[in-house]
Design an enzyme around this catalytic site. Sequence first.
Site, PDB file in Angstrom:
ATOM      1  CE  LYS A   1      -4.664   7.483  -1.078  1.00 57.83           C
ATOM      2  NZ  LYS A   1      -5.245   7.152  -3.102  1.00 57.83           N
TER       3      LYS A   1
HETATM    4  P1  NAD Z   1     -10.355  -2.305  -4.536  1.00 58.91           P
HETATM    5  O1  NAD Z   1     -10.879  -2.255  -2.970  1.00 58.91           O
HETATM    6  O2  NAD Z   1     -12.348  -1.703  -4.563  1.00 58.91           O
HETATM    7  O3  NAD Z   1     -10.647  -3.339  -4.944  1.00 58.91           O
HETATM    8  C1  NAD Z   1      -9.080  -3.776  -5.092  1.00 58.91           C
HETATM    9  C2  NAD Z   1      -8.907  -4.813  -6.193  1.00 58.91           C
HETATM   10  O4  NAD Z   1      -7.611  -5.662  -5.579  1.00 58.91           O
HETATM   11  C3  NAD Z   1      -9.914  -5.984  -5.734  1.00 58.91           C
HETATM   12  O5  NAD Z   1     -10.314  -6.509  -6.987  1.00 58.91           O
HETATM   13  C4  NAD Z   1      -8.365  -6.974  -5.311  1.00 58.91           C
HETATM   14  O6  NAD Z   1      -9.187  -8.046  -4.786  1.00 58.91           O
HETATM   15  C5  NAD Z   1      -7.662  -6.911  -5.613  1.00 58.91           C
HETATM   16  N1  NAD Z   1      -6.742  -7.338  -5.017  1.00 58.91           N
HETATM   17  C6  NAD Z   1      -5.939  -6.705  -4.246  1.00 58.91           C
HETATM   18  N2  NAD Z   1      -4.617  -7.270  -3.230  1.00 58.91           N
HETATM   19  C7  NAD Z   1      -4.580  -8.063  -5.289  1.00 58.91           C
HETATM   20  C8  NAD Z   1      -2.917  -8.885  -4.971  1.00 58.91           C
HETATM   21  N3  NAD Z   1      -2.219  -9.501  -4.462  1.00 58.91           N
HETATM   22  N4  NAD Z   1      -3.748  -9.345  -6.278  1.00 58.91           N
HETATM   23  C9  NAD Z   1      -4.695  -9.219  -7.315  1.00 58.91           C
HETATM   24  N5  NAD Z   1      -5.589  -8.565  -7.351  1.00 58.91           N
HETATM   25  C10 NAD Z   1      -5.833  -8.062  -6.039  1.00 58.91           C
HETATM   26  O7  NAD Z   1      -9.843  -0.879  -4.746  1.00 58.91           O
HETATM   27  P2  NAD Z   1     -10.308   0.600  -5.850  1.00 58.91           P
HETATM   28  O8  NAD Z   1     -10.631   0.840  -4.752  1.00 58.91           O
HETATM   29  O9  NAD Z   1     -10.468   0.284  -6.930  1.00 58.91           O
HETATM   30  O10 NAD Z   1      -8.800   0.769  -5.560  1.00 58.91           O
HETATM   31  C11 NAD Z   1      -7.730  -0.029  -6.962  1.00 58.91           C
HETATM   32  C12 NAD Z   1      -6.459   0.217  -7.394  1.00 58.91           C
HETATM   33  O11 NAD Z   1      -6.881   2.080  -7.611  1.00 58.91           O
HETATM   34  C13 NAD Z   1      -5.692   1.263  -5.927  1.00 58.91           C
HETATM   35  O12 NAD Z   1      -4.654   1.586  -6.757  1.00 58.91           O
HETATM   36  C14 NAD Z   1      -6.142   2.964  -5.191  1.00 58.91           C
HETATM   37  O13 NAD Z   1      -5.360   3.335  -4.718  1.00 58.91           O
HETATM   38  C15 NAD Z   1      -5.961   3.502  -6.781  1.00 58.91           C
HETATM   39  N6  NAD Z   1      -7.420   4.213  -7.532  1.00 58.91           N
HETATM   40  C16 NAD Z   1      -8.553   4.183  -7.044  1.00 58.91           C
HETATM   41  C17 NAD Z   1      -9.650   5.183  -7.047  1.00 58.91           C
HETATM   42  C18 NAD Z   1     -10.929   4.920  -6.467  1.00 58.91           C
HETATM   43  O14 NAD Z   1     -11.609   5.945  -7.001  1.00 58.91           O
HETATM   44  N7  NAD Z   1     -11.110   4.243  -5.880  1.00 58.91           N
HETATM   45  C19 NAD Z   1      -8.662   6.290  -7.371  1.00 58.91           C
HETATM   46  C20 NAD Z   1      -7.590   6.501  -7.756  1.00 58.91           C
HETATM   47  C21 NAD Z   1      -6.809   5.163  -7.911  1.00 58.91           C
END
Ligand code: NAD
Length: 424
Positions: free
Chosen positions: A114
């Site tokens: 990561k």
């Molecule tokens: P992103 O940046 O596209 O979206 C993040 C979302 O979380 C946004 O809507 C943001 O407003 C919200 N957020 C941030 N802080 C917040 C808070 N304090 N309270 C409420 N909402 C909050 O990110 P993403 O890619 O959707 O990733 C989200 C989660 O999924 C992370 O934990 C990431 O590690 C995990 N993840 C992502 C992927 C991927 O392919 N993008 C794969 C596996 C896991």
Amino acid sequence: MTALSYAPGTVPGGPWATYLDQVERVRPYLGPLDRWIETLRRPKRCLVVDVPIEMDDGRVAHFEGFRVQHSLTRGPGKGGVRYHPDVTLEEVMALAAWMTIKNAAVNLPYGGAKGGVRCDPSALSMKELERVTRRYTSEIGLVIGPQVDIPAPDVNTNAQVMAWMMDTYSMNVGATATGVVTGKPIALGGSLGRVKATGRGVFVVGREAARRTGQPIEGARVAIQGFGNVGSAAAELYAAHGAKVIAVQDSSGTVLDEHGLDVRALAAHVEARGGVAGFAGADAIGAEDFWRMESDVLIPAALEGVLNAERARALRTRMVLEGANGPTLPEADAILNERGILVVPDVIANAGGVTVSYFEWVQDFSSFFWTEEEINARLDKILIGAFGRVWSDSEKHRIALRTAAFVVACERVLSARELRGLYP
Ligand code: NAD
């Protein structure tokens, strides 16, 4: 055993402590492989880099960058890159370790890695963001590569950031190396289906879990925290299959509609306004109320550590489906278990993204690209198989799904370790 200076207990209740607690629960099921357990408690390699850039106004700013390779035992490192003001080495270590577990639980031929840069991307211009990305990529260029460690998007990084990373790495090695990152734009060797793959996986695994517990998707009440890449794609699929997405919370606020939010309209609103706050046709509710509302499925899809003991006691849901990485603290896990609320762990529930990243990497090597139907069909097959294995192990040992997923994954990693032996 010499203790690590930065490891266990550095931040009590932090993500690395959560990960170590999860590993500890696996030990009774490892048999003779237990002699290798320490390899899971130590990241193989942690790189901390200085990322200096010239800002648009001429100032020089420095950012902290990280790339952690937790394990390379089963294959090259694989895991996303996060841009966030709260990124720390400890957080990246935990996220890298969860990638080791996730890749092994789904049986992808990868280790776990990561990366992250401690920065607030919303305060940077596009040009500044590009400079941060290029300098960061150059600095971690020492340890990444198509056969070595392959970054991908995570919170606040996207296909454009991956394009800059691919270009920078390619310029440094003197050849176009599409396989160095995944989650790229389609025009640069990206894969169809990658953007929505994690959200799709959340839905597919959630549907499998619901099928086994006799919960229908049609009419199910779904609450989602985080409406970014993962949360919005999962919401879209739940709504398309007849579920009601009743509440969504993001960093701008929380919106509620008991009859089901119009997910497409909400996505358009977020696109235009940057967050769910102010969405017409829904009520705004307090942030803590989100954790007390009645639902059938609750999907944390924002950041880690959000489900603490207090919220776990207050929850009125039947299933927690972890879209985010590490959203549930160990004490909350125990409470949810006691309360009979099914927790579908991140390492299976959100593995769709890395699975299609794997497809992208394979397609880049073979220079032959699959259709979206092929991608989705292969994705569903892998996730359904992986979930089935975890479910049956959880029944066999009478353990929580998370522990079962860790048992499956740790057995794979540690068997590979044993077969390889120690060098020299
Ligand atoms: P992103 O940046 O596209 O979206 C993040 C979302 O979380 C946004 O809507 C943001 O407003 C919200 N957020 C941030 N802080 C917040 C808070 N304090 N309270 C409420 N909402 C909050 O990110 P993403 O890619 O959707 O990733 C989200 C989660 O999924 C992370 O934990 C990431 O590690 C995990 N993840 C992502 C992927 C991927 O392919 N993008 C794969 C596996 C896991």
